[in-house]
Write an enzyme that holds these catalytic residues in place. Structure first.
Site: not given
Length: 758
Positions: A361, A93
């Protein structure tokens, strides 16, 4: 001729460059200082696209996607970017990035020359100019191209940036702001989603592919690979071009990896969704939760390890899901929240902590607490564990113990600790389902129906609860019977990426006194008693710890859910194991499925923290109790004031005739209606007559005024009509009597029944 042409082109190029430079100089002088932000401002304003959940110490736990328009990771410093990526970026770039001052004049001249002769050049846009377009929407090029004014504006801003920003700051900001492909913004997002690694680990081939996307973000894999190969050649890495086409195709076709942080890999997805959905803060917000990352990690590992053990080939138990929650007793802070078994589950997104499941339970401690609080029994009271039939609107309710055996007369302490079902149902008869349901709601359990809807099955946990509410109800027992809400977020500890604090949701400090400290202490002592639970669980079980804990297990109908919920002096731990789709497990109970997980989490919590038995609150009586007929061993027992007894005898109970426990008909219940089915052989429709306890001396049966042979349990072939069954003593006195009716037989059926009875 060629030399003349080239010279003329160079002159034209110089003129273009000079004109652009003069224009830029004028624009640079006109650009206001406040028009371009500083590096610190850009860094501060950066927002990741995710919400980030932190533990109570600031350690990252989980990320959740918040911004669906773009995907951005955390801000990455230049030092955390691999040298290979930086080299690839510069080579592709901006080769003279470290030489120019924002505008590459040699590049501008080359571009002008190329435009003159209609040849392709790389262009003159520098990384600094591209960053200018990322910082200012007006300078950002359109999808097709940049206008002349945008080019000039980018150049002017680039010159301004180079005067005030360092080169490393320009490069760092560019790497975090630049779009790569689709919704991926910044190097953190592209590195983690495409390559499954952090930017510091990108190699030359991965770096070249990522940089190649900058020119053509949505290009096909073959085109990206072609450009990446050119970048690799510029880097002197041409050998990495081998097989690059296939690798690029693989990278762009496989599912994207989930973005993460360096310290967490999805430790608390369910909890994070719950916390962030409550307030919907802006993207990038970091919320400090009450969780402890180390404990959370341990709980996740323990759950998955245990489920893998239960699923071992050759002894698979058909169980794949589970959940864990850990609460600090004093503060209500949630310290661990594991919603599922993750990769082991076919429904990993379902949160087992908040899913409604049948309680089994686990509701029994609250039932016995209410009976003791209402002075209907004590921990030493004798309960009858023998067959019982209870008439309901839908027929007879006939509870059974887990092991299908009956223990006879036992104390309430043993009945609760050993989780016996029939004594619990007898206790609910005294308390009534309506009042018990009201108590459960006061504890925060999400019952949606009245107690009459559940009926006597509520004693055995037929109601649906969540692991969170159930564990918090047990925490109420640990806190002396006072129920209060839980805390999920640290107060005033939500902050954005830049550190700005946002007000966290206030803590729920509402407290409700459901049981007295005395009642809570007695029930806690009962479910902490390893001797009392030996009838069902033995001495050596996962429920026994080397420090003080109180715990209860539960298994729902058809083994669809099993639980282990209990507490120490400091922590409450709840565990659920089952299948998210409700499929039954195979031979997995609370003590074999959930209890081992509960035990391991408790051991971790107390690896350096003691848990001593709680001190008895004022007002309790500690009395030595003895039982006649060696029903249970003598022991010291706790009593509420005015309820103590030193001797528990069956003979004293038997004198309460008629209807005393020893002289009581347990089945059939009074007013029972028996419906005969003509399609079932009469011999298979026997009605059983039985007493509530051991067969009393001198007792006898009498049916419709006539003697009936048999002792404690007699099978009778039903005969249509209304009948009276009596239990009489040796003198012929009626000690108990029930009435029942047999329906559904025709005259022919009666004949067949008469013949069968003969």
């Amino acid at each position: 001729m060629r030399a003349v042409t080239e010279n003329r082109g160079w002159v034209v190029g110089r003129r273009v460059v000079l004109r652009v430079a003069l224009t830029l100089g004028w624009l640079l002088a006109a650009v206001p200082a406040h028009a371009v932000p500083s590096f610190d401002e850009v860094h501060r304003d950066w927002r990741a696209s995710d919400w980030i959940l932190l533990d109570r110490h600031g350690e990252p736990l989980q990320r959740l996607r918040a911004d669906m328009q773009a995907q951005r990771g955390d801000w990455v410093t230049l030092a955390d970017v691999s040298p290979a990526f930086r080299q690839a970026l510069i080579a592709s770039e901006d080769k003279r990035f470290y030489e120019h001052s924002g505008v590459d004049w040699r590049g501008v001249a080359a571009a002008a020359w190329g435009n003159l002769w209609h040849t392709r050049t790389r262009g003159a846009s520098t990384l600094t100019m591209q960053l200018a377009g990322l910082l200012d929407d007006d300078l950002r090029p359109s999808a097709r191209n940049r206008s002349i004014s945008q080019k000039i504006g980018q150049a002017a801003t680039a010159l301004w940036l180079e005067q005030r920003w360092r080169k490393d700051q320009i490069l760092e900001a560019y790497l975090n702001l630049v779009p790569f492909r689709g919704e991926l913004i910044g190097i953190s997002a592209v590195s983690q989603t495409l390559f499954g690694k952090f930017p510091s680990g990108l190699d030359a081939r991965e770096s070249a592919l990522a940089v190649a996307l900058l020119r053509a973000p949505n290009a096909p894999a073959a085109r990206v690979a072609q450009r990446a190969c050119g970048i690799l050649r510029d880097m002197g890495q041409a050998s990495n071009c081998n097989g690059l086409d296939g690798y690029a195709l693989l990278v762009f076709s496989r599912p994207a990896s989930v973005m993460t942080t360096r310290d967490a890999v999805g430790l608390a997805p369910h909890f994070a969704r719950r916390v962030f959905s409550a307030s919907r803060p802006p993207a990038g917000t970091r919320i400090v939760s009450t969780l402890d990352a180390k404990l959370q990690r341990m709980a996740v590992t323990t759950l998955r390890q245990t489920l893998r053990e239960l699923g071992t080939p050759g002894r698979s138990r058909n169980v794949q899901d589970g959940a864990i929650v850990v609460i600090d007793n004093a503060s209500g802070d949630i310290l661990a929240w594991v919603g599922s078994s993750g990769p082991l589950s076919a429904a990993a997104q379902v949160d087992g902590v908040t899913s409604l499941r049948q309680a089994g339970s686990t509701l029994k401690p609250f039932l016995y607490a209410q009976a003791i609080a209402e002075h209907r029994m004590t921990a030493a009271s004798l309960l009858d564990d023998s067959p019982i039939d209870l008439p309901t609107g839908g027929g007879l309710y006939i509870p059974q113990n887990y092991d299908r055996h009956f223990k006879g007369w036992i104390s309430a302490r043993t009945a609760l600790a050993s989780s016996l079902n029939v004594p619990a149902v007898r206790t609910l008869v005294m308390v009534t389902p309506r009042r018990f349901a009201q108590t459960l709601v006061s504890l925060g359990l999400p019952l949606t129906q009245s107690g009459d809807y559940y009926g006597y099955s509520l004693a055995l946990g037929s109601a649906d609860v969540t692991l969170l509410t159930l564990a918090n109800a047990y925490r109420a027992l640990a806190n002396g019977g006072t129920a209060s809400g839980v805390n999920e977020r640290m107060p005033d500890m939500a902050r954005t990426r830049g550190g700005d604090a946002t007000k966290a949701r206030g803590r729920d400090m509402t407290q409700t006194a459901v049981f007295s400290p005395q009642v809570s202490f007695i029930v806690s002592d009962m479910i902490a008693d390893r001797q009392a639970r030996t009838r069902t669980f033995g001495l050596d079980s996962p429920l026994s710890t080397r420090y003080w804990t109180a715990v209860k297990t539960g298994t729902s109908k058809d083994m669809r859910d099993n639980w282990a919920v209990g507490y120490s002096r400091h922590y409450t731990v709840g565990v659920w194991v089952g299948n998210a789709d409700g499929a039954p497990m195979w031979d997995v109970s609370g003590v074999s499925g959930a209890a081992p997980i509960w035990h391991r989490v408790m051991d971790y919590l107390h690896r350096r923290t003691a848990s001593l038995p709680p001190a008895p609150p004022p007002g309790l009586e500690h009395v030595a109790v003895q039982y006649s007929a060696h029903i249970e061993a003598a022991r010291d027992e706790w009593f509420l004031p005015g309820t103590s007894q030193r001797t528990m005898t069956l003979s004293a109970l038997a004198t309460k005739a008629p209807g005393g426990p020893l002289w009581r008909i347990a089945g059939p219940p009074d007013s029972t209606i028996v419906a005969l089915d003509p399609d079932i052989p009469p011999a298979n429709q026997r009605l059983w007559f039985q007493v509530a306890a051991a067969w009393p001396k001198g007792a006898a049966w009498r049916l419709d005024g006539k003697p009936l042979a048999g002792r404690a349990r007699v099978g009778w072939l039903p005969w249509p009509g209304r009948h009276t069954l009596e239990l009489v003593d040796a003198a012929g006195a009626v000690r108990d009597r029930v009435h029942f009716e047999v329906r559904g037989a025709t005259l022919d059926d009666g004949k067949r029944m008469r013949n069968a009875s003969r």
